[in-house]
Design a protein around this motif. Sequence first.
Motif, PDB file in Angstrom:
ATOM      1  N   LEU A  49       0.898  -1.207  -0.061  1.00 48.81           N
ATOM      2  CA  LEU A  49       0.009   0.067  -0.019  1.00 48.81           C
ATOM      3  C   LEU A  49       0.823   1.277  -0.181  1.00 48.81           C
ATOM      4  CD1 LEU A  49      -2.790   1.688   0.114  1.00 48.81           C
ATOM      5  CD2 LEU A  49      -2.638   0.966   2.458  1.00 48.81           C
ATOM      6  N   ALA A  80       1.977   1.815  -3.509  1.00 46.65           N
ATOM      7  CA  ALA A  80       1.173   2.249  -4.264  1.00 46.65           C
ATOM      8  C   ALA A  80       0.535   3.606  -4.104  1.00 46.65           C
ATOM      9  CB  ALA A  80      -0.041   1.341  -4.399  1.00 46.65           C
ATOM     10  N   ARG A 101      -1.232   7.107  -8.696  1.00 48.10           N
ATOM     11  CA  ARG A 101      -2.341   6.445  -9.217  1.00 48.10           C
ATOM     12  C   ARG A 101      -3.400   6.683  -8.072  1.00 48.10           C
ATOM     13  NH1 ARG A 101      -4.086   1.438  -9.576  1.00 48.10           N
ATOM     14  NH2 ARG A 101      -2.292   0.936  -8.161  1.00 48.10           N
ATOM     15  N   LEU A 150      -6.078   5.134  -5.777  1.00 49.77           N
ATOM     16  CA  LEU A 150      -6.296   3.654  -5.413  1.00 49.77           C
ATOM     17  C   LEU A 150      -7.778   3.815  -4.954  1.00 49.77           C
ATOM     18  CD1 LEU A 150      -3.096   3.200  -3.156  1.00 49.77           C
ATOM     19  CD2 LEU A 150      -3.410   2.466  -5.737  1.00 49.77           C
ATOM     20  N   ASP A 159      -8.205  -1.934  -5.466  1.00 46.33           N
ATOM     21  CA  ASP A 159      -6.726  -1.768  -5.158  1.00 46.33           C
ATOM     22  C   ASP A 159      -6.732  -1.944  -3.428  1.00 46.33           C
ATOM     23  OD1 ASP A 159      -5.651  -0.501  -7.472  1.00 46.33           O
ATOM     24  OD2 ASP A 159      -7.150   0.947  -7.144  1.00 46.33           O
ATOM     25  N   LEU A 215      -5.595  -8.085  -0.512  1.00 50.82           N
ATOM     26  CA  LEU A 215      -5.726  -6.525  -0.828  1.00 50.82           C
ATOM     27  C   LEU A 215      -5.140  -5.758   0.652  1.00 50.82           C
ATOM     28  CD1 LEU A 215      -8.468  -5.796  -3.224  1.00 50.82           C
ATOM     29  CD2 LEU A 215      -6.111  -5.877  -3.418  1.00 50.82           C
TER      30      LEU A 215
END
Length: 297
Positions: free
Chosen positions: A15, A18, A23, A25, A45, A84
């Motif tokens: 996480l 990311a 981007r 999520l 995500d 996730l």
Amino acid sequence: MLHARTPAHVRRAALRAALCSGRLLRFPGAFNPLSAVLITELGFDGIYVSGAVLSADLALPDIGLTTLTEIAGRAGQIARVSDLPALVDADTGFGEPMNVARTIQILEDAGLAGCHIEDQVNPKRCGHLDGKTVVPVEEMVRRIRAAVTARRDENFLICARTDARAVEGLSGAADRARAYADAGADMIFPEAMADAGEFETVRRAVDVPILANMTEFGKSELLTTDTLESAGVSVVIYPVTLLRLAMGAVEDGLRRIRADGTQAGLVDRMQTRARLYELLDYPGYNAFDTNIFNFRI
Ligand SMILES: C[C@](O)(C(=O)O)[C@H](CC(=O)O)C(=O)O
Ligand SMILES: [Mg+2]
């Protein structure tokens, strides 16, 4: 089969990475572990675990009646079925800064990737209602510092939510966002922003990621992922969307059964037995014991 295999610390690190991607999520709110399986399968995500949903699930209003044990228990059940990262709503942290510290450790132990803590007083209310009250900045800063100090995994994400927009205006909310980021919050959740411009204002005030709450029937315009991404938002939650959809369908269905004397006319709107069994991974269990899935559906 059984539970997801990715350990919590790996999901937390993913996480963090990311969040650096630029981007947006997308974290839909799971209302139970099974809906979290679907969120995972459909390529989102992350998973959001909403306080409003967990209290509604217990047929309680969202005014801080649920306990840390209840939230950690259910959030843990949801988090463990998915690879996730799962982000949970920790309301005001369940008490004084000392309680906030304990909250963080319990949520870490439950396998969550992070949580948000808000600056409302207790009893709290939904962030999209009128009549909210927020604690002084210094008190919320103590909550955040307690949270940051207590975590044992530095990747456990501590998100500070400010409900100040309705009380102190947009600039008050932006000032609080800055103070909370300075106190160590990893992400800011500016609650009840009216539009994309307001998210951008808060985004400019801090150099940590921003979370947008796209809850329905509230004070925020329902913005598309493109608009949110252009406004510099890093995470979007759809906290109560799946529960509202499901409960809408449940109520329609109950009315039809009562009126028609049968559910036959509703069957093509239902998830089939085959689809349910696919989500539950019957074939996976059958690989373990071939007596489990030796029937046709
Ligand atoms: C995000 C939220 O805190 C939640 O518990 O899901 C709620 C959502 C809602 O009540 O619509 C909120 O206070 O915005
Ligand atoms: Mg909430």
